[in-house]
Scaffold this active site. Structure first.
Site, PDB file in Angstrom:
ATOM      1  N   ASP A  88       0.822  -1.209   0.000  1.00  0.00           N
ATOM      2  CA  ASP A  88       0.000   0.000   0.000  1.00  0.00           C
ATOM      3  C   ASP A  88       0.853   1.254   0.000  1.00  0.00           C
ATOM      4  O   ASP A  88       2.031   1.230   0.355  1.00  0.00           O
ATOM      5  CB  ASP A  88      -0.937   0.011   1.206  1.00  0.00           C
ATOM      6  CG  ASP A  88      -0.203   0.074   2.542  1.00  0.00           C
ATOM      7  OD1 ASP A  88       0.798  -0.648   2.688  1.00  0.00           O
ATOM      8  OD2 ASP A  88      -0.636   0.830   3.438  1.00  0.00           O
ATOM      9  N   GLU A 142       0.111  -1.375   5.576  1.00  0.00           N
ATOM     10  CA  GLU A 142       1.151  -0.964   6.522  1.00  0.00           C
ATOM     11  C   GLU A 142       1.026   0.502   6.876  1.00  0.00           C
ATOM     12  O   GLU A 142       1.265   0.902   8.024  1.00  0.00           O
ATOM     13  CB  GLU A 142       2.534  -1.251   5.925  1.00  0.00           C
ATOM     14  CG  GLU A 142       3.709  -1.040   6.883  1.00  0.00           C
ATOM     15  CD  GLU A 142       4.323   0.351   6.852  1.00  0.00           C
ATOM     16  OE1 GLU A 142       5.239   0.610   7.644  1.00  0.00           O
ATOM     17  OE2 GLU A 142       3.874   1.193   6.030  1.00  0.00           O
TER      18      GLU A 142
END
EC number: 3.4.11.4
Length: 409
Positions: free
Chosen positions: A80, A174
């Site tokens: 991400d 994350e």
């Protein structure tokens, strides 16, 4: 190495921005789309144990090429990108053989200036990849993914380089603090690992903040302003009074190194109810507790002075400093240092003024320091990366694998 930049440029075309307001994992559909591409690439490599679960956790293994026991090690990156700036329609720019001065970003007024970003002074002669000034770049952490897979490709193409089992893990979410939530350490199979999620060349990090989040809720009394005297309690005024009492010299913009901070990150304002969202950071666990206690003290003092209305504080610990979980295994750090030095990279051991998946994973039984990607200015439109530093990261990953095998041969 020849496909490193090509991989990176392909990866940043995927919009994988995580969404803190979505509870499911992954928090955005683009992360699963990207994970499917990476899964196919790893299958094409011939890796074993390639798995992608419904939550977007992707794992694989490069089997050992030696006939003796070597502890399996891992390399981890996240798929991400940060919610702080758009990751959609990323349009990278190349700056070949940078010789100094401002870099125009796209066709607008945005520039990447060494006055604002002095790291550029050390990058003369480097080939840089920047944004076009409208999005982030996504080097955090797609550079890490590209570097890990390029290192795996190098090990496959050079079977004379000895290595044990190499475990690979790519995680979702994350950037919103959830990357390790559903990570299966036992399934991953490594004795220790490294996140490839750092910044400039040489970064080697095994200390990070202890972290907590705090929501301060101000309950007011709403009355028509024409008849409000002695009755109204404006929750927005309470919020302002609270923020003024917070230490002004302990914020992100006033601290560095090992200094902790309070960061006012969000706010919802109204007369009857207002809410301020903070994050609290300190490298020392005792320091974190002291910061939490200070906020509680301010809340208690405000409540004691209110006849009507009230203030409420909710604090949640987020993660802790991985140092206490990594230091008992000094060979993990020493191995990375030796690998860097063998690749003509000077190790820069410094604390992470943030967190990584590795911090959480270290407390889950997988000691996991952090290694550089070669990127700068993460989470914003001025993000950029050095191709030469990316190449060094690949070489360091390969050397860690090689040294691990040789030390156990």
């Amino acid at each position: 190495m020849k496909h490193l930049v090509e991989r990176f440029l392909r990866y940043v075309t995927f919009d994988t921005q995580s969404n803190p307001h979505v509870a499911q994992c992954p928090s955005s559909p683009g992360q699963l789309v990207f994970a499917e591409l990476l899964k196919q690439e790893m299958l094409d490599f011939g890796l074993s144990d390639v798995t992608l679960d419904e939550h977007g956790y992707l794992m694989a293994k490069l089997p050992s090429n030696v006939d003796y026991d070597v502890p399996p090690i891992g390399f981890i990156a996240h798929m991400d990108t940060a919610p702080d700036a758009s990751g959609k329609n990323v349009n990278p720019q190349f700056v070949e053989d940078y010789q100094g001065g401002d870099i125009a970003l796209g066709l607008g007024d945005e520039v990447l200036s060494p006055v604002q970003y002095p790291d550029l002074h050390n990058l003369h002669g480097h080939n840089l990849i920047t944004t076009d000034g409208t999005t982030l770049l996504g080097a955090d952490n797609k550079a890490g993914i590209a570097e890990i897979l390029s290192a795996i490709a190098m090990l496959i193409e050079n079977p004379d380089i000895p290595h044990g089992d190499i475990c690979i893990g790519f995680t979702p979410d994350e950037e919103i603090g959830r990357g390790a939530d559903l990570f299966d350490v036992e399934k991953f199979g490594a004795k220790w690992a490294y996140t490839i999620d750092g910044g400039p060349q040489g970064e080697l990090e095994y200390e990070n903040f202890n972290a907590a989040s705090a929501d301060v809720i101000f309950h007011g009394v709403s009355v028509h302003p024409g008849t409000a005297k002695g009755k109204m309690v404006n929750a927005m005024n309470l919020a302002a009074q609270f923020q003024v009492k917070m230490p002004a010299d302990q914020t992100p913009e006033t601290t560095e190194g090992y200094e902790g901070f309070f960061h006012l990150k969000s706010g919802e304002l109204g007369i009857a109810r207002s809410e301020l969202g903070y994050i609290i950071r300190d490298f020392d666990r005792e320091g974190l507790e002291e910061r939490k206690a200070l906020m509680q003290k301010l809340v208690d003092e405000m409540n004691a002075g209110l006849k009507h209305g009230s203030v409420e504080l909710n604090i949640t610990d987020s993660y802790y400093n991985m140092r206490e979980m990594v230091e008992p295994y000094p060979h993990i750090i020493e191995l990375a240092k030796q690998a860097m030095e063998a690749c003509d990279v000077e190790p820069l051991i410094k604390p992470i003024r943030g967190g990584t998946d590795g911090a959480r994973l270290s407390f889950m039984g997988l000691p996991c320091p952090n290694i550089f990607t070669g990127g700068f200015n993460f989470h914003g439109i001025h993000e950029f990366i050095s191709v030469e530093m990316m190449e060094k990261s690949v070489l360091v990953i390969v050397k860690i694998a090689e040294l691990t095998a040789k030390k156990h041969g």
